[in-house]
Write a protein that holds these residues in place. Structure first.
Motif, PDB file in Angstrom:
ATOM      1  N   PHE A  55      25.458  98.603 -28.977  1.00 33.50           N
ATOM      2  CA  PHE A  55      26.159  99.397 -27.970  1.00 33.50           C
ATOM      3  C   PHE A  55      26.484 100.789 -28.509  1.00 33.50           C
ATOM      4  O   PHE A  55      26.850 101.681 -27.758  1.00 33.50           O
ATOM      5  CB  PHE A  55      27.455  98.701 -27.541  1.00 33.50           C
ATOM      6  CG  PHE A  55      27.234  97.603 -26.557  1.00 33.50           C
ATOM      7  CD1 PHE A  55      27.007  97.897 -25.233  1.00 33.50           C
ATOM      8  CD2 PHE A  55      27.233  96.284 -26.953  1.00 33.50           C
ATOM      9  CE1 PHE A  55      26.792  96.880 -24.310  1.00 33.50           C
ATOM     10  CE2 PHE A  55      27.023  95.271 -26.038  1.00 33.50           C
ATOM     11  CZ  PHE A  55      26.795  95.567 -24.724  1.00 33.50           C
ATOM     12  N   ILE A  56      26.367 100.974 -29.839  1.00 33.17           N
ATOM     13  CA  ILE A  56      26.771 102.235 -30.451  1.00 33.17           C
ATOM     14  C   ILE A  56      25.587 102.939 -31.106  1.00 33.17           C
ATOM     15  O   ILE A  56      25.456 104.157 -31.022  1.00 33.17           O
ATOM     16  CB  ILE A  56      27.889 101.978 -31.489  1.00 33.17           C
ATOM     17  CG1 ILE A  56      29.068 101.240 -30.810  1.00 33.17           C
ATOM     18  CG2 ILE A  56      28.368 103.278 -32.113  1.00 33.17           C
ATOM     19  CD1 ILE A  56      30.122 100.755 -31.765  1.00 33.17           C
ATOM     20  N   ILE A  57      24.707 102.185 -31.769  1.00 36.20           N
ATOM     21  CA  ILE A  57      23.542 102.776 -32.415  1.00 36.20           C
ATOM     22  C   ILE A  57      22.288 102.038 -31.975  1.00 36.20           C
ATOM     23  O   ILE A  57      22.353 101.011 -31.312  1.00 36.20           O
ATOM     24  CB  ILE A  57      23.683 102.735 -33.963  1.00 36.20           C
ATOM     25  CG1 ILE A  57      23.855 101.288 -34.446  1.00 36.20           C
ATOM     26  CG2 ILE A  57      24.828 103.620 -34.421  1.00 36.20           C
ATOM     27  CD1 ILE A  57      23.944 101.158 -35.953  1.00 36.20           C
ATOM     28  N   GLU A  58      21.137 102.574 -32.380  1.00 37.83           N
ATOM     29  CA  GLU A  58      19.858 101.987 -31.998  1.00 37.83           C
ATOM     30  C   GLU A  58      19.537 100.780 -32.880  1.00 37.83           C
ATOM     31  O   GLU A  58      20.009 100.693 -34.028  1.00 37.83           O
ATOM     32  CB  GLU A  58      18.735 103.024 -32.124  1.00 37.83           C
ATOM     33  CG  GLU A  58      18.933 104.265 -31.284  1.00 37.83           C
ATOM     34  CD  GLU A  58      18.921 103.963 -29.805  1.00 37.83           C
ATOM     35  OE1 GLU A  58      18.305 102.955 -29.416  1.00 37.83           O
ATOM     36  OE2 GLU A  58      19.544 104.715 -29.043  1.00 37.83           O
ATOM     37  N   PRO A  59      18.723  99.828 -32.356  1.00 37.82           N
ATOM     38  CA  PRO A  59      18.378  98.635 -33.157  1.00 37.82           C
ATOM     39  C   PRO A  59      17.713  98.968 -34.486  1.00 37.82           C
ATOM     40  O   PRO A  59      17.924  98.249 -35.476  1.00 37.82           O
ATOM     41  CB  PRO A  59      17.424  97.872 -32.225  1.00 37.82           C
ATOM     42  CG  PRO A  59      17.793  98.315 -30.848  1.00 37.82           C
ATOM     43  CD  PRO A  59      18.203  99.750 -30.984  1.00 37.82           C
TER      44      PRO A  59
ATOM     45  N   ILE B 166      29.078 113.490 -16.680  1.00 35.46           N
ATOM     46  CA  ILE B 166      29.168 112.389 -17.647  1.00 35.46           C
ATOM     47  C   ILE B 166      27.806 112.237 -18.325  1.00 35.46           C
ATOM     48  O   ILE B 166      26.763 112.296 -17.667  1.00 35.46           O
ATOM     49  CB  ILE B 166      29.545 111.072 -16.945  1.00 35.46           C
ATOM     50  CG1 ILE B 166      30.964 111.171 -16.382  1.00 35.46           C
ATOM     51  CG2 ILE B 166      29.447 109.892 -17.896  1.00 35.46           C
ATOM     52  CD1 ILE B 166      31.403 109.927 -15.643  1.00 35.46           C
ATOM     53  N   PRO B 167      27.784 112.047 -19.655  1.00 38.57           N
ATOM     54  CA  PRO B 167      26.496 111.862 -20.335  1.00 38.57           C
ATOM     55  C   PRO B 167      25.805 110.578 -19.896  1.00 38.57           C
ATOM     56  O   PRO B 167      26.460 109.572 -19.604  1.00 38.57           O
ATOM     57  CB  PRO B 167      26.875 111.830 -21.818  1.00 38.57           C
ATOM     58  CG  PRO B 167      28.324 111.468 -21.838  1.00 38.57           C
ATOM     59  CD  PRO B 167      28.918 112.040 -20.594  1.00 38.57           C
ATOM     60  N   MET B 168      24.474 110.616 -19.871  1.00 40.13           N
ATOM     61  CA  MET B 168      23.690 109.446 -19.486  1.00 40.13           C
ATOM     62  C   MET B 168      23.866 108.279 -20.455  1.00 40.13           C
ATOM     63  O   MET B 168      23.434 107.163 -20.179  1.00 40.13           O
ATOM     64  CB  MET B 168      22.209 109.815 -19.390  1.00 40.13           C
ATOM     65  CG  MET B 168      21.843 110.620 -18.158  1.00 40.13           C
ATOM     66  SD  MET B 168      22.123 109.691 -16.626  1.00 40.13           S
ATOM     67  CE  MET B 168      20.895 108.399 -16.812  1.00 40.13           C
ATOM     68  N   GLU B 169      24.522 108.537 -21.578  1.00 44.13           N
ATOM     69  CA  GLU B 169      24.794 107.467 -22.535  1.00 44.13           C
ATOM     70  C   GLU B 169      25.586 106.341 -21.884  1.00 44.13           C
ATOM     71  O   GLU B 169      25.413 105.165 -22.219  1.00 44.13           O
ATOM     72  CB  GLU B 169      25.575 108.037 -23.721  1.00 44.13           C
ATOM     73  CG  GLU B 169      25.911 107.013 -24.792  1.00 44.13           C
ATOM     74  CD  GLU B 169      26.665 107.626 -25.952  1.00 44.13           C
ATOM     75  OE1 GLU B 169      26.834 106.934 -26.970  1.00 44.13           O
ATOM     76  OE2 GLU B 169      27.095 108.790 -25.834  1.00 44.13           O
TER      77      GLU B 169
ATOM     78  N   GLU C 136      16.023 108.039 -24.768  1.00 46.33           N
ATOM     79  CA  GLU C 136      15.889 109.462 -25.081  1.00 46.33           C
ATOM     80  C   GLU C 136      16.771 110.266 -24.133  1.00 46.33           C
ATOM     81  O   GLU C 136      16.880 109.945 -22.958  1.00 46.33           O
ATOM     82  CB  GLU C 136      14.427 109.913 -24.920  1.00 46.33           C
ATOM     83  CG  GLU C 136      13.441 109.150 -25.794  1.00 46.33           C
ATOM     84  CD  GLU C 136      11.989 109.460 -25.438  1.00 46.33           C
ATOM     85  OE1 GLU C 136      11.773 110.171 -24.420  1.00 46.33           O
ATOM     86  OE2 GLU C 136      11.085 109.018 -26.160  1.00 46.33           O
ATOM     87  N   GLY C 137      17.397 111.304 -24.650  1.00 46.97           N
ATOM     88  CA  GLY C 137      18.190 112.193 -23.804  1.00 46.97           C
ATOM     89  C   GLY C 137      19.512 111.605 -23.363  1.00 46.97           C
ATOM     90  O   GLY C 137      19.958 111.868 -22.239  1.00 46.97           O
ATOM     91  N   LYS C 138      20.180 110.835 -24.250  1.00 43.92           N
ATOM     92  CA  LYS C 138      21.442 110.201 -23.865  1.00 43.92           C
ATOM     93  C   LYS C 138      22.556 111.217 -23.628  1.00 43.92           C
ATOM     94  O   LYS C 138      23.527 110.928 -22.934  1.00 43.92           O
ATOM     95  CB  LYS C 138      21.867 109.197 -24.933  1.00 43.92           C
ATOM     96  CG  LYS C 138      20.971 107.981 -25.039  1.00 43.92           C
ATOM     97  CD  LYS C 138      21.550 106.938 -25.973  1.00 43.92           C
ATOM     98  CE  LYS C 138      21.552 107.413 -27.404  1.00 43.92           C
ATOM     99  NZ  LYS C 138      21.976 106.338 -28.335  1.00 43.92           N
TER     100      LYS C 138
END
Length: 705
Positions: free
Chosen positions: A226-230, A364-367, A393-395
């Motif tokens: 939920f915070i970083i990539e796998p 709001i960011p797309m994240e 990409e582009g969060k």
């Protein structure tokens, strides 16, 4: 970003969905139920279930899952509705609301109430349909599990056995790769809630944490993603120096063991995040300090208040434009006043800055959207038996809050569709020379005044022949001469599905038509590109906000119209030799070896006193729904930012018109809908309305080769 932010978003959305569910249930006519209302109730339950599962709110997830299954039978007509059944559904909704509030207050929902409503819903299924409802399994370790009951004694046992196996095997070494200090501190805090940290060391490139406890590697990865990539997580099992050191700490103990041991503990002695309750231990001060810090740097304001401010700023911009026009007229009359001109320039600059600042409040960011999908992809891939790698990409790309809330469900449908229909099974991929693991990419980026969101997969692609055959079976009017683009758009037809069987992932033939309708309702469009054997790209193009529009002012006769600047590609003076008359009064303009349909705005909208000689008009090349058109206008006035006023709310829906705005001189200008104008143009010709003979005389009679 604190993971608690995501919980707040879920709680707010779930509250709205429960309110919508109650409203639809109260309005439902049990003798003649409306299918759209039943679908809306079902979708609300489905969305709440998915969010509850994502954040590990197991009691709420199970309750909603049972209700969702019963609602599915109702909307398919297999369950005959009665007033008493609707009352039971409303009772279930109330219990779900109580469960939601319990999690929001960092408490466990009432177990007895949960069991009672589940038993009631199961009884309805057995008596009315003759079947037992499926109960969702626990989906995440992020909240305490329900206490064992007589009905489900086996549920807790496998959990204890798995924990014992993990403990006996030793410690887990969790490596955080290329994680900045801010995120690393947050992740280490989350790991502290999952087990006992034995050691930690390293730097931003690779930071290693040795963890003991009952948590599994899969559970850690589910939380971290939920915070970083796998690919920023590397978890390895290492032998423990002392078996006792690996024993689960009280903070990580199962809830069914912890609850009897600490019955007197108040809910206030927990951390700020509900899913961390079971692992909060004796560290409430840290959570409270973080919460107090967050509250001191932000303020929660009703969206209605923000909308009211945006509307007032829009009115201010209109007033400023009127004053600017008045000053311009005074200057033309040689009564210039330098102080007045300077004041107007300052007002214009400040008004623009104010407008941009107010609009940024809603961005709001797309994240916030993309962060929901690692678990969605993982769970769906597990059900389908597929191996999927998710790339985002582009969060940091920002979008208006209202659009963020409305784009989540359509995007979820598109993601599940790619996973189910797009990406092949691992063995199939391997047999055709592809990696066993399929790749799904979610991306967002700005494109002019729009945001472009793409769902890309490297799967089998769309099969044109299969889509046409399925369309014919469904009675749709299709032909073999249709373009690939038109054929691909068939998947958005109501009830259209190529699934061989109905599963909990897809196959019901609902969803994709709702996706397109919702996106168009946001002023956007959805496009599909696909190549058989290589994959599919589904693109969603949305305006950054629905309140402000960058437009091109054009003149047709005495009327002023606004073209969305994002749709304008170029403008040129048409040459008679490049215009051709086609069969059925269609006209095309040749632009660099491409033949574009011509739309004469004065003909489509019945504007008088307009230029009818195309060679004296201006052709504006525009794009709508993936197609290009040449629009004939009299004059280009210029570019300007306009405040969008909804035409349907204030008047009625007008074909070819998307909205309206107020110009600097106080007059109303209509904002043109490119695709709508094309459809209106076609409809008029199909209705047999005679073409403008004066205009047609300029076109060549021969068709282009």
């Amino acid at each position: 970003m604190d993971i608690a932010d995501f919980f707040d978003t879920f709680f707010e959305e779930a509250e709205e969905l429960l309110a919508d569910m109650e409203q639809h249930l109260l309005e439902l006519d049990v003798d003649d139920p409306d299918s759209e209302q039943l679908n809306a109730i079902f979708r609300a339950a489905h969305s709440i279930k998915g969010g509850a599962g994502t954040f590990g709110l197991s009691v709420l997830q199970k309750t909603t899952h049972i209700l969702e299954n019963l609602l599915d039978y109702a909307r398919k007509g297999e369950l005959t509705l009665r007033a008493d059944l609707v009352d039971t559904f409303l009772e279930a909704k109330d219990i779900m609301h109580e469960q939601l509030n319990a999690y929001r207050n960092e408490e466990e929902p009432d177990r007895e109430t949960y069991e009672r409503i589940c038993q009631t819903l199961q009884q309805i299924a057995l008596e009315e349909i003759g079947t037992s409802l499926e109960v969702a399994a626990d989906t995440a370790p992020m909240t305490s599990a329900p206490a064992p009951t007589e009905e489900a004694p086996a549920e807790a046992a496998p959990v204890k056995e798995e924990a014992a196996a993990t403990t006996a095997a030793g410690h887990l070494k969790v490596a955080l790769i290329n994680v900045d200090e801010k995120d690393r501190i947050l992740l280490v805090e989350e790991l502290e809630q999952l087990g006992d940290i034995q050691s930690q060391s390293g730097d931003d490139k690779r930071y290693e944490v040795t963890l003991s406890g009952s948590v599994s590697a899969e559970d850690i990865e589910a939380v971290m993603c939920f915070i970083i990539e796998p690919d920023q997580i590397d978890i390895q099992q290492v032998a423990g120096d002392d078996a006792s050191a690996s024993a689960p700490s009280p903070a990580a103990a199962p809830a069914e063991e912890k609850a009897p041991a600490e019955p007197q503990k108040a809910p206030a002695d927990t951390k700020a995040s509900a899913p961390d309750k079971a692992a909060a231990g004796d560290e409430p001060a840290k959570g409270k300090a973080k919460k107090a810090s967050a509250e001191s740097s932000s303020i929660r304001v009703s969206v209605d208040k923000v909308d009211q401010i945006i509307n007032l700023v829009g009115e201010l911009i209109i007033t400023q434009s009127m004053l600017d026009q008045t000053v311009s007229d005074l200057d033309d009359q040689s009564i210039g006043n330098s102080s007045l001109q300077n004041g107007m320039s300052l007002l214009q600059r400040n008004a623009r800055d104010l407008q941009e600042s107010v609009m940024s409040i809603r961005m709001i960011p797309m994240e916030f959207v993309f962060s929901r999908f690692p678990r969605v992809v993982r769970d769906t891939a597990g059900k389908l038996g597929k191996e999927i790698e998710l790339v985002t990409e582009g969060k940091s790309t920002e979008l208006d809050k209202s659009l963020v809330e409305r784009i989540t469900d359509p995007l979820t449908h598109l993601v599940r569709n790619s996973l189910d229909h797009g990406i092949e099974m691992p063995d199939v991929r391997e047999s055709i020379g592809k990696p066993r693991t399929g790749k799904l990419t979610l991306s967002a980026r700005h494109q002019g005044g729009n945001i472009l969101i793409e769902v890309r997969d490297d799967g089998a692609g769309l099969d044109r022949d299969r889509l046409l055959a399925k369309a014919r079976d469904n009675g749709l009017n299709v032909s073999d001469t249709m373009t690939d683009e038109d054929v691909f758009q068939l998947i958005f037809a109501p009830g259209f599905s190529t699934a061989n069987e109905v599963t909990d992932v897809s196959g019901r033939g609902v969803g994709m038509d709702v996706v397109k309708r919702n996106i168009q309702g946001m002023g956007g469009r959805v496009e599909i590109q696909s190549k058989k054997g290589e994959g599919t790209i589904t693109s969603i193009v949305l305006p950054l906000t629905l309140a402000i529009l960058d437009g091109m002012s054009i003149k047709v006769g005495s009327e002023t119209f606004i073209l969305p600047l994002s749709t304008v590609l170029e403008s040129l003076q048409p040459d008679k030799d490049d215009m051709y008359a086609m069969a059925g009064d269609d006209v095309v303009l040749k632009v660099r070896d491409e033949y574009l349909p011509v739309i004469a705005i004065h003909e489509v909208l019945d504007v008088e006193d307009a230029i009818t000689d195309p060679t004296k008009s201006i052709a504006v090349i525009v794009q709508g729904e993936g197609r290009r058109y040449a629009m004939l206008v009299d004059e280009l006035i210029g570019q300007q930012q306009v405040v969008v006023k909804n035409l349907e709310d204030n008047y009625r829906k007008v074909p070819g018109i998307s909205a309206a705005t107020i110009l600097g001189d106080g007059s109303v200008a209509l904002i043109l809908d490119i695709s709508g104008l094309h459809r209106l143009n076609r409809a008029k010709k199909e209705a047999g309305k005679p073409a403008n003979t004066q205009t047609m005389s300029f076109y060549k009679e021969s068709e282009p080769s």
